[in-house]
Design a protein around this motif. Sequence first.
Motif, PDB file in Angstrom:
ATOM      1  N   ILE A   1      48.747  32.227  38.734  1.00 36.89           N
ATOM      2  CA  ILE A   1      47.518  32.960  38.418  1.00 36.89           C
ATOM      3  C   ILE A   1      46.746  33.274  39.695  1.00 36.89           C
ATOM      4  O   ILE A   1      46.236  34.381  39.867  1.00 36.89           O
ATOM      5  CB  ILE A   1      46.640  32.162  37.437  1.00 36.89           C
ATOM      6  CG1 ILE A   1      47.357  32.027  36.088  1.00 36.89           C
ATOM      7  CG2 ILE A   1      45.279  32.823  37.257  1.00 36.89           C
ATOM      8  CD1 ILE A   1      46.708  31.038  35.144  1.00 36.89           C
ATOM      9  N   MET A   2      46.684  32.310  40.601  1.00 33.92           N
ATOM     10  CA  MET A   2      45.881  32.489  41.818  1.00 33.92           C
ATOM     11  C   MET A   2      46.451  33.561  42.746  1.00 33.92           C
ATOM     12  O   MET A   2      45.717  34.132  43.554  1.00 33.92           O
ATOM     13  CB  MET A   2      45.735  31.161  42.562  1.00 33.92           C
ATOM     14  CG  MET A   2      44.888  30.137  41.816  1.00 33.92           C
ATOM     15  SD  MET A   2      43.322  30.763  41.166  1.00 33.92           S
ATOM     16  CE  MET A   2      42.442  31.070  42.684  1.00 33.92           C
ATOM     17  N   MET A   3      47.736  33.875  42.636  1.00 33.96           N
ATOM     18  CA  MET A   3      48.307  34.940  43.471  1.00 33.96           C
ATOM     19  C   MET A   3      47.617  36.277  43.206  1.00 33.96           C
ATOM     20  O   MET A   3      47.569  37.138  44.081  1.00 33.96           O
ATOM     21  CB  MET A   3      49.811  35.068  43.227  1.00 33.96           C
ATOM     22  CG  MET A   3      50.607  33.949  43.848  1.00 33.96           C
ATOM     23  SD  MET A   3      52.383  34.224  43.830  1.00 33.96           S
ATOM     24  CE  MET A   3      52.739  34.205  42.088  1.00 33.96           C
ATOM     25  N   ASN A   4      47.120  36.462  41.994  1.00 31.74           N
ATOM     26  CA  ASN A   4      46.431  37.697  41.610  1.00 31.74           C
ATOM     27  C   ASN A   4      45.115  37.384  40.911  1.00 31.74           C
ATOM     28  O   ASN A   4      44.754  38.039  39.928  1.00 31.74           O
ATOM     29  CB  ASN A   4      47.324  38.531  40.677  1.00 31.74           C
ATOM     30  CG  ASN A   4      48.560  39.017  41.374  1.00 31.74           C
ATOM     31  OD1 ASN A   4      48.475  39.800  42.309  1.00 31.74           O
ATOM     32  ND2 ASN A   4      49.708  38.544  40.932  1.00 31.74           N
TER      33      ASN A   4
ATOM     34  N   ILE B   1      41.057  40.317  19.058  1.00 33.52           N
ATOM     35  CA  ILE B   1      41.469  40.840  20.356  1.00 33.52           C
ATOM     36  C   ILE B   1      42.602  39.983  20.903  1.00 33.52           C
ATOM     37  O   ILE B   1      42.519  38.761  20.908  1.00 33.52           O
ATOM     38  CB  ILE B   1      40.288  40.840  21.339  1.00 33.52           C
ATOM     39  CG1 ILE B   1      39.185  41.767  20.832  1.00 33.52           C
ATOM     40  CG2 ILE B   1      40.744  41.259  22.724  1.00 33.52           C
ATOM     41  CD1 ILE B   1      37.923  41.706  21.644  1.00 33.52           C
ATOM     42  N   ILE B   2      43.639  40.637  21.346  1.00 36.47           N
ATOM     43  CA  ILE B   2      44.776  39.923  21.925  1.00 36.47           C
ATOM     44  C   ILE B   2      44.695  40.048  23.445  1.00 36.47           C
ATOM     45  O   ILE B   2      44.662  41.151  23.984  1.00 36.47           O
ATOM     46  CB  ILE B   2      46.113  40.478  21.410  1.00 36.47           C
ATOM     47  CG1 ILE B   2      46.202  40.270  19.904  1.00 36.47           C
ATOM     48  CG2 ILE B   2      47.278  39.829  22.133  1.00 36.47           C
ATOM     49  CD1 ILE B   2      47.406  40.886  19.252  1.00 36.47           C
ATOM     50  N   ILE B   3      44.620  38.918  24.097  1.00 34.65           N
ATOM     51  CA  ILE B   3      44.595  38.879  25.560  1.00 34.65           C
ATOM     52  C   ILE B   3      45.945  38.339  26.018  1.00 34.65           C
ATOM     53  O   ILE B   3      46.436  37.348  25.473  1.00 34.65           O
ATOM     54  CB  ILE B   3      43.451  37.974  26.075  1.00 34.65           C
ATOM     55  CG1 ILE B   3      42.101  38.440  25.530  1.00 34.65           C
ATOM     56  CG2 ILE B   3      43.432  37.969  27.590  1.00 34.65           C
ATOM     57  CD1 ILE B   3      40.947  37.547  25.929  1.00 34.65           C
TER      58      ILE B   3
ATOM     59  N   VAL C   1      40.647  38.031  36.963  1.00 32.91           N
ATOM     60  CA  VAL C   1      39.216  38.055  36.625  1.00 32.91           C
ATOM     61  C   VAL C   1      38.836  39.427  36.077  1.00 32.91           C
ATOM     62  O   VAL C   1      38.173  39.524  35.038  1.00 32.91           O
ATOM     63  CB  VAL C   1      38.340  37.694  37.844  1.00 32.91           C
ATOM     64  CG1 VAL C   1      36.869  37.928  37.550  1.00 32.91           C
ATOM     65  CG2 VAL C   1      38.580  36.252  38.265  1.00 32.91           C
ATOM     66  N   ASP C   2      39.268  40.487  36.758  1.00 36.93           N
ATOM     67  CA  ASP C   2      38.961  41.845  36.292  1.00 36.93           C
ATOM     68  C   ASP C   2      39.484  42.071  34.878  1.00 36.93           C
ATOM     69  O   ASP C   2      38.806  42.659  34.035  1.00 36.93           O
ATOM     70  CB  ASP C   2      39.571  42.895  37.226  1.00 36.93           C
ATOM     71  CG  ASP C   2      38.899  42.951  38.589  1.00 36.93           C
ATOM     72  OD1 ASP C   2      37.770  42.433  38.728  1.00 36.93           O
ATOM     73  OD2 ASP C   2      39.520  43.516  39.515  1.00 36.93           O
ATOM     74  N   TYR C   3      40.702  41.618  34.637  1.00 38.38           N
ATOM     75  CA  TYR C   3      41.312  41.779  33.316  1.00 38.38           C
ATOM     76  C   TYR C   3      40.506  41.032  32.251  1.00 38.38           C
ATOM     77  O   TYR C   3      40.163  41.601  31.215  1.00 38.38           O
ATOM     78  CB  TYR C   3      42.760  41.286  33.345  1.00 38.38           C
ATOM     79  CG  TYR C   3      43.426  41.306  31.993  1.00 38.38           C
ATOM     80  CD1 TYR C   3      43.810  42.509  31.406  1.00 38.38           C
ATOM     81  CD2 TYR C   3      43.662  40.123  31.294  1.00 38.38           C
ATOM     82  CE1 TYR C   3      44.411  42.538  30.151  1.00 38.38           C
ATOM     83  CE2 TYR C   3      44.259  40.142  30.056  1.00 38.38           C
ATOM     84  CZ  TYR C   3      44.635  41.344  29.490  1.00 38.38           C
ATOM     85  OH  TYR C   3      45.223  41.376  28.250  1.00 38.38           O
ATOM     86  N   CYS C   4      40.194  39.774  32.492  1.00 38.87           N
ATOM     87  CA  CYS C   4      39.434  38.984  31.521  1.00 38.87           C
ATOM     88  C   CYS C   4      38.044  39.583  31.308  1.00 38.87           C
ATOM     89  O   CYS C   4      37.540  39.610  30.181  1.00 38.87           O
ATOM     90  CB  CYS C   4      39.317  37.531  31.979  1.00 38.87           C
ATOM     91  SG  CYS C   4      40.883  36.639  31.955  1.00 38.87           S
TER      92      CYS C   4
ATOM     93  N   SER D   1      33.716  34.383  37.311  1.00 35.58           N
ATOM     94  CA  SER D   1      34.902  34.125  38.124  1.00 35.58           C
ATOM     95  C   SER D   1      35.002  32.647  38.513  1.00 35.58           C
ATOM     96  O   SER D   1      36.076  32.045  38.412  1.00 35.58           O
ATOM     97  CB  SER D   1      34.868  35.001  39.379  1.00 35.58           C
ATOM     98  OG  SER D   1      35.949  34.713  40.223  1.00 35.58           O
ATOM     99  N   GLU D   2      33.887  32.079  38.957  1.00 39.80           N
ATOM    100  CA  GLU D   2      33.879  30.662  39.347  1.00 39.80           C
ATOM    101  C   GLU D   2      34.214  29.752  38.163  1.00 39.80           C
ATOM    102  O   GLU D   2      35.003  28.809  38.293  1.00 39.80           O
ATOM    103  CB  GLU D   2      32.520  30.278  39.916  1.00 39.80           C
ATOM    104  CG  GLU D   2      32.259  30.830  41.297  1.00 39.80           C
ATOM    105  CD  GLU D   2      30.869  30.457  41.807  1.00 39.80           C
ATOM    106  OE1 GLU D   2      30.379  29.365  41.440  1.00 39.80           O
ATOM    107  OE2 GLU D   2      30.294  31.251  42.558  1.00 39.80           O
ATOM    108  N   LYS D   3      33.611  30.027  37.023  1.00 43.44           N
ATOM    109  CA  LYS D   3      33.855  29.195  35.839  1.00 43.44           C
ATOM    110  C   LYS D   3      35.280  29.376  35.323  1.00 43.44           C
ATOM    111  O   LYS D   3      35.913  28.417  34.889  1.00 43.44           O
ATOM    112  CB  LYS D   3      32.843  29.516  34.745  1.00 43.44           C
ATOM    113  CG  LYS D   3      31.448  29.028  35.090  1.00 43.44           C
ATOM    114  CD  LYS D   3      30.472  29.306  33.974  1.00 43.44           C
ATOM    115  CE  LYS D   3      29.107  28.725  34.310  1.00 43.44           C
ATOM    116  NZ  LYS D   3      28.166  28.833  33.181  1.00 43.44           N
TER     117      LYS D   3
END
Length: 105
Positions: free
Chosen positions: A86-89, A2-4, A94-97, A47-49
């Motif tokens: 990353i934190m801007m979105n 899988i390519i992320i 998180v949803d993507y991962c 999300s926290e981790k």
Amino acid sequence: MIIIEWYVYYHDSNAQKIIKWNIFNHGSFKKEVDVLLKEKIDKDDFSEKLKREVMYYFWSKCEYEIILSPWTGRADDIKVDIYDQIMMNFDRFVDYCWLFKSEKL
């Protein structure tokens, strides 16, 4: 396999230019995210981790910082690192991962 992919701006010191860089090309970060994706945890814990991993690998490290400056007009330059980008979105990140999680709870 899988390519992320999640791209940020990064200063490539070898090429001496700003490039779009996939944060999952960072081997250790990718490995930690893969471990998180296999854990039996809910999305909030995930999300926290994930945020902790992003902080550990990309927060306030000079090799991941760039300076943003306005092309026209007047404004102060700002220093932005990969963590900031990353934190801007982060919710979308998180949803993507989370999409790559094998067993969603």
